[in-house]
Design a protein around this motif. Sequence first.
Motif, mmCIF file in Angstrom:
data_model
loop_
_atom_site.group_PDB
_atom_site.id
_atom_site.type_symbol
_atom_site.label_atom_id
_atom_site.label_comp_id
_atom_site.label_asym_id
_atom_site.label_seq_id
_atom_site.Cartn_x
_atom_site.Cartn_y
_atom_site.Cartn_z
ATOM 1 N N CYS A 94 0.839 -1.210 0.000
ATOM 2 C CA CYS A 94 0.000 0.000 0.000
ATOM 3 C C CYS A 94 0.869 1.254 0.000
ATOM 4 C CB CYS A 94 -0.917 0.005 1.224
ATOM 5 S SG CYS A 94 -2.216 -1.233 1.156
ATOM 6 N N ARG A 95 1.982 1.205 0.714
ATOM 7 C CA ARG A 95 2.883 2.350 0.784
ATOM 8 C C ARG A 95 3.421 2.686 -0.597
ATOM 9 N NH1 ARG A 95 5.962 1.329 5.499
ATOM 10 N NH2 ARG A 95 4.182 2.427 6.377
ATOM 11 N N GLU A 96 3.875 1.674 -1.302
ATOM 12 C CA GLU A 96 4.438 1.909 -2.638
ATOM 13 C C GLU A 96 3.366 2.414 -3.604
ATOM 14 O OE1 GLU A 96 7.590 2.077 -3.332
ATOM 15 O OE2 GLU A 96 7.988 1.519 -1.250
ATOM 16 N N ILE A 97 2.168 1.912 -3.467
ATOM 17 C CA ILE A 97 1.064 2.399 -4.309
ATOM 18 C C ILE A 97 0.819 3.877 -4.036
ATOM 19 C CG2 ILE A 97 -1.436 2.250 -4.712
ATOM 20 C CD1 ILE A 97 -1.215 -0.776 -4.241
ATOM 21 N N ALA A 98 0.789 4.229 -2.740
ATOM 22 C CA ALA A 98 0.527 5.624 -2.373
ATOM 23 C C ALA A 98 1.612 6.554 -2.912
ATOM 24 C CB ALA A 98 0.429 5.745 -0.847
ATOM 25 N N ILE A 99 2.870 6.136 -2.770
ATOM 26 C CA ILE A 99 3.978 6.978 -3.224
ATOM 27 C C ILE A 99 3.996 7.086 -4.733
ATOM 28 C CG2 ILE A 99 6.515 7.090 -3.343
ATOM 29 C CD1 ILE A 99 6.575 6.025 -0.454
ATOM 30 N N ALA A 100 3.705 5.979 -5.415
ATOM 31 C CA ALA A 100 3.704 6.003 -6.886
ATOM 32 C C ALA A 100 2.571 6.856 -7.438
ATOM 33 C CB ALA A 100 3.603 4.574 -7.417
ATOM 34 N N SER A 101 1.494 6.991 -6.653
ATOM 35 C CA SER A 101 0.312 7.733 -7.120
ATOM 36 C C SER A 101 0.253 9.136 -6.539
ATOM 37 C CB SER A 101 -0.968 6.998 -6.721
ATOM 38 O OG SER A 101 -0.870 5.639 -6.977
ATOM 39 N N ALA A 102 1.387 9.639 -6.069
ATOM 40 C CA ALA A 102 1.380 10.953 -5.416
ATOM 41 C C ALA A 102 0.834 12.035 -6.339
ATOM 42 C CB ALA A 102 2.801 11.320 -5.002
ATOM 43 N N VAL A 103 -0.002 12.882 -5.777
ATOM 44 C CA VAL A 103 -0.535 14.034 -6.515
ATOM 45 C C VAL A 103 0.344 15.232 -6.144
ATOM 46 C CG1 VAL A 103 -2.485 15.599 -6.789
ATOM 47 C CG2 VAL A 103 -2.878 13.138 -6.520
ATOM 48 N N LEU A 104 1.035 15.769 -7.133
ATOM 49 C CA LEU A 104 1.970 16.872 -6.889
ATOM 50 C C LEU A 104 1.266 18.214 -7.016
ATOM 51 C CD1 LEU A 104 5.021 15.471 -8.891
ATOM 52 C CD2 LEU A 104 4.484 15.205 -6.469
ATOM 53 N N PRO A 105 1.766 19.231 -6.307
ATOM 54 C CA PRO A 105 1.110 20.558 -6.397
ATOM 55 C C PRO A 105 1.267 21.170 -7.784
ATOM 56 C CG PRO A 105 3.117 20.652 -5.065
ATOM 57 C CD PRO A 105 2.889 19.210 -5.363
#
Lengths: 105, 236
Positions: A94-105
């Motif tokens: 889940c951590r890797e999914i979250a980091i890979a899907s980061a929404v940048l400003p």
Amino acid sequence: MIKITLSLLFILLLITGLVGYKSSKLLGSVVLLGSAVALVLVWNDAWVSAVAHTLGVGRGADLLLYLWIPLSATLMIFSYLRTRQLERQLTKVCREIAIASAVLP
Amino acid sequence: MLQPNLSISIKSADQIWVIVPAFNEATVIKAVLLELLEAYPNVVVIDDCSRDETYSQAKATRSVVLRHPINLGQGAALQTGIDYALRHGATAIVTFDSDGQHRPDDIAVMLSIMQETQCDLVCGSRFLGATENLSTVRRMVLKAAVIFQWITAGIKLTDAHNGLRLFSRHAAQKLHLTENRMAHASQIIEQCVAAKLKIAEAPVTIRYTAYSLAKGQSLFNAIAIIGNVLLRKFFK
């Protein structure tokens, strides 16, 4: 009737032990051995009383209870450790999914 | 023997990454993030699979927004945010609660303490600073937590469960949190003590509002935390 019901239960546990042997030899062995012994004792309950008397326990049923408590505690500990391992693996994914899907400003 | 901080030097605010784990904080998250972003450009929100509008509210700010696909817990969210910040070159990492209890101004106080003492971790302490609307029962539970932490981690801090912390990069790299839920606070201190990091405390203000009190930890949670800490001690 109760002997047949218990026999079916212990046969099911035997199968569980065989299936689980591959993932955990120790736990699988414990379940296999315990189920096999239990299956034999269901049809030879006098043997339980004889063993109980030898060990200084009054009744066969009491001996089984004394054996069941540490066995079930062991199973609960194995179950807890396995659940904890799975939770850690799931968290990493889940951590890797979250980091890979980061929404940048 | 303590291994002191390996020359932490903060020259600009963009070296500091603020990690904000959030779960069902749609009511306040945008205001919290906007207040942080006034001083710190690198803010990372980790939405722990909220069921409300937390994710969309966070995306409406200039924060980096991460989202767990399932709810894992605050400890897991913190580690996710810390990993992200480390991968993006953070020199220092702040953990900051999303419910409006913390004040961004306190981060500067913590930074100056870190630079003066060259420590690796600065823990915020409401008992060195101030609290607004802290009940007697909650104060007693927090004091008991201090004693419990002293027994289990071997370190006596004045505030064992404050979510406002400042890590040097070196300290953050030593963290590998496996406690996904609220026992992570104890694990953070245990891991820092085990790594022989230098730990200091800073006075901070905790603002208890009706909203944050409603979301705060119940006594049952405190008992669950004790259970998790003891299980972790037994089954490393």
